[in-house]
Design a protein around this motif. Structure first.
Motif, PDB file in Angstrom:
ATOM      1  N   UNK A 227      11.222   1.825   2.188  1.00  0.00           N
ATOM      2  CA  UNK A 227      10.122   2.785   2.507  1.00  0.00           C
ATOM      3  C   UNK A 227       9.926   3.725   1.336  1.00  0.00           C
ATOM      4  N   UNK A 228      10.514   4.397   0.254  1.00  0.00           N
ATOM      5  CA  UNK A 228      10.251   5.072  -0.544  1.00  0.00           C
ATOM      6  C   UNK A 228       9.322   4.167  -1.548  1.00  0.00           C
ATOM      7  N   UNK A 229       9.413   2.876  -1.727  1.00  0.00           N
ATOM      8  CA  UNK A 229       8.650   2.134  -2.560  1.00  0.00           C
ATOM      9  C   UNK A 229       7.141   2.137  -1.676  1.00  0.00           C
ATOM     10  N   UNK A 230       7.374   1.763  -0.570  1.00  0.00           N
ATOM     11  CA  UNK A 230       5.658   1.621   0.099  1.00  0.00           C
ATOM     12  C   UNK A 230       5.265   3.205   0.323  1.00  0.00           C
ATOM     13  N   UNK A 231       6.102   4.267   0.315  1.00  0.00           N
ATOM     14  CA  UNK A 231       5.609   5.653   0.147  1.00  0.00           C
ATOM     15  C   UNK A 231       4.923   5.827  -0.995  1.00  0.00           C
ATOM     16  N   UNK A 232       5.573   5.510  -2.155  1.00  0.00           N
ATOM     17  CA  UNK A 232       4.886   5.596  -3.426  1.00  0.00           C
ATOM     18  C   UNK A 232       3.441   4.911  -3.502  1.00  0.00           C
ATOM     19  N   UNK A 233       3.482   3.711  -3.006  1.00  0.00           N
ATOM     20  CA  UNK A 233       2.084   3.053  -3.089  1.00  0.00           C
ATOM     21  C   UNK A 233       1.331   3.369  -2.201  1.00  0.00           C
ATOM     22  N   UNK A 234       1.533   3.760  -1.144  1.00  0.00           N
ATOM     23  CA  UNK A 234       0.733   4.228  -0.147  1.00  0.00           C
ATOM     24  C   UNK A 234       0.264   5.636  -0.518  1.00  0.00           C
ATOM     25  N   UNK A 235       0.757   6.657  -1.299  1.00  0.00           N
ATOM     26  CA  UNK A 235       0.400   7.743  -1.761  1.00  0.00           C
ATOM     27  C   UNK A 235      -0.950   7.318  -2.636  1.00  0.00           C
ATOM     28  N   UNK A 236      -0.734   6.411  -3.442  1.00  0.00           N
ATOM     29  CA  UNK A 236      -1.826   6.383  -4.334  1.00  0.00           C
ATOM     30  C   UNK A 236      -2.836   5.608  -3.746  1.00  0.00           C
ATOM     31  N   UNK A 237      -2.604   4.511  -2.638  1.00  0.00           N
ATOM     32  CA  UNK A 237      -3.766   4.047  -1.987  1.00  0.00           C
ATOM     33  C   UNK A 237      -4.612   4.917  -0.998  1.00  0.00           C
ATOM     34  N   UNK A 238      -3.849   5.972  -0.251  1.00  0.00           N
ATOM     35  CA  UNK A 238      -4.416   6.460   0.779  1.00  0.00           C
ATOM     36  C   UNK A 238      -4.668   7.936   0.373  1.00  0.00           C
ATOM     37  N   UNK A 239      -3.931   8.734  -0.362  1.00  0.00           N
ATOM     38  CA  UNK A 239      -4.047  10.118  -0.774  1.00  0.00           C
ATOM     39  C   UNK A 239      -4.664  10.222  -2.380  1.00  0.00           C
ATOM     40  N   UNK A 240      -4.687   8.985  -3.076  1.00  0.00           N
ATOM     41  CA  UNK A 240      -5.282   9.247  -4.359  1.00  0.00           C
ATOM     42  C   UNK A 240      -4.395   9.665  -5.574  1.00  0.00           C
ATOM     43  N   UNK A 241      -3.051   9.790  -5.287  1.00  0.00           N
ATOM     44  CA  UNK A 241      -1.915  10.346  -6.162  1.00  0.00           C
ATOM     45  C   UNK A 241      -1.952   9.387  -7.304  1.00  0.00           C
ATOM     46  N   UNK A 242      -1.485   9.890  -8.451  1.00  0.00           N
ATOM     47  CA  UNK A 242      -1.359   9.041  -9.640  1.00  0.00           C
ATOM     48  C   UNK A 242       0.148   8.890  -9.743  1.00  0.00           C
ATOM     49  N   UNK A 243       0.734   7.703 -10.318  1.00  0.00           N
ATOM     50  CA  UNK A 243       1.951   7.255 -10.372  1.00  0.00           C
ATOM     51  C   UNK A 243       2.382   7.605 -11.938  1.00  0.00           C
ATOM     52  N   UNK A 244       3.699   7.927 -12.383  1.00  0.00           N
ATOM     53  CA  UNK A 244       4.057   7.961 -13.661  1.00  0.00           C
ATOM     54  C   UNK A 244       4.521   6.572 -13.812  1.00  0.00           C
ATOM     55  N   UNK A 245       5.103   6.419 -15.207  1.00  0.00           N
ATOM     56  CA  UNK A 245       5.519   5.068 -15.587  1.00  0.00           C
ATOM     57  C   UNK A 245       6.650   4.915 -14.770  1.00  0.00           C
ATOM     58  N   UNK A 246       7.469   5.922 -14.556  1.00  0.00           N
ATOM     59  CA  UNK A 246       8.792   5.672 -13.713  1.00  0.00           C
ATOM     60  C   UNK A 246       8.423   5.156 -12.233  1.00  0.00           C
ATOM     61  N   UNK A 247       7.268   5.548 -11.447  1.00  0.00           N
ATOM     62  CA  UNK A 247       6.993   5.258 -10.366  1.00  0.00           C
ATOM     63  C   UNK A 247       6.549   3.838 -10.279  1.00  0.00           C
ATOM     64  N   UNK A 248       5.646   3.601 -11.467  1.00  0.00           N
ATOM     65  CA  UNK A 248       5.331   2.219 -11.314  1.00  0.00           C
ATOM     66  C   UNK A 248       6.368   0.972 -11.670  1.00  0.00           C
TER      67      UNK A 248
END
Length: 287
Positions: free
Chosen positions: A106-127
């Motif tokens: 779930x944390x993996x999908x939460x990070x991905x969905x935060x980008x897709x649905x909320x427009x958040x940006x991911x750090x290199x660590x998140x990617x």
């Protein structure tokens, strides 16, 4: 001050270890009960105790059940309910460690969905976390597809994805100042009502519990409720990042319990895939 901080860290860590153990034991109870009860019935018993216990505590404190954020509760409850159904189905048909690991994506999908649905940006660590996570998933699922267990495997993975989505709603409720107990209560209430309706309509069988099955059903509800309370306490009194990382002990406990109770294999490939998913979840949560 340092002594106080150290005490808070150790106390929070201790509560999260307890929560992880309870959630792993809940998986044992679900898997044991799956021989007699459908996943829908197990969800009903798992959430009903939560409704009664949390609701009774709120009545005792004279807390208000009314909330201006009911729409978010309904959305979170529906998504979480389907996620719970799928996770219980996966636990019934897969080795316990595999099912639990898939739900902890779930944390993996939460990070991905935060980008897709909320427009958040991911750090290199998140990617990096997302890429490692999906590599671990592919490695973990390969033997299950070969053994024709792919429906349960996809159910477990979809459960993790929906859990990540539901956490977006939980986070939004938290930002709006919603009480934690109401988040837990309305999720349990909607899940209880939903599973009861499914069984009443004949889409899943109802089986009246007998004396032999009561301990398992009570175990499902008790371990889930105690785990939820311990987890809430861990995040409240301890370091949130440490608590989130320690939550992955559930995967470790589930693997050990599955090996000890059902002789589930723990070969090098499985351990590597579980490790990748755990590391990816930690990375994704720190995005």
């Amino acid at each position: 001050m340092r002594t106080g901080n150290a005490h808070a860290l150790s106390l929070g860590a201790g509560w999260m270890v307890v929560a992880s153990a309870m959630f792993a034991l809940m998986g044992v109870c679900v898997k044991s009960g799956a021989a007699t009860f459908s996943p829908v019935a197990l969800v009903f018993w798992r959430t009903s105790l939560g409704v009664v216990s949390v609701g009774a505590a709120a009545l005792w404190r004279r807390d208000a059940f009314a909330t201006p954020w009911m729409r978010y509760h309904m959305q979170r409850g529906l998504i979480g309910f389907v996620s719970l159904l799928l996770s219980f189905y996966a636990m019934a048909h897969l080795p316990l460690s595999t099912a639990v690991t898939l739900t902890y994506t779930s944390p993996i999908f939460l990070a991905a969905l935060s980008v897709v649905l909320l427009g958040e940006t991911l750090s290199r660590r998140g990617v990096t976390g997302i890429l490692l996570g999906f590599a671990g998933v592919l490695l973990l699922l390969r033997p299950t597809f070969a053994a024709d267990a792919w429906p349960a495997s996809l159910a477990g993975l979809l459960s993790g994805a929906l859990a990540g989505w539901s956490y977006l709603h939980v986070r939004e409720l938290g930002r709006r100042g919603e009480a934690e107990w109401r988040v837990v209560f309305y999720f349990a209430l909607l899940s209880s009502v939903g599973s009861a309706v499914i069984m009443a309509c004949g889409f899943a069988p109802w089986r009246t519990p007998d004396l032999a099955s009561l301990p398992v059903l009570a175990g499902v509800g008790a371990t889930a409720t105690l785990g939820q309370l311990a987890m809430t306490r861990a995040y409240k009194v301890g370091n949130k990042l440490l608590a989130a990382n320690l939550a992955y002990l559930t995967v470790v406990f589930a693997a050990l319990l599955g090996w000890g109770l059902w002789d589930d294999a723990l070969d090098a490939g499985k351990v590597m895939s579980m490790t990748l998913i755990v590391i990816s979840g930690i990375f994704a949560s720190r995005r």
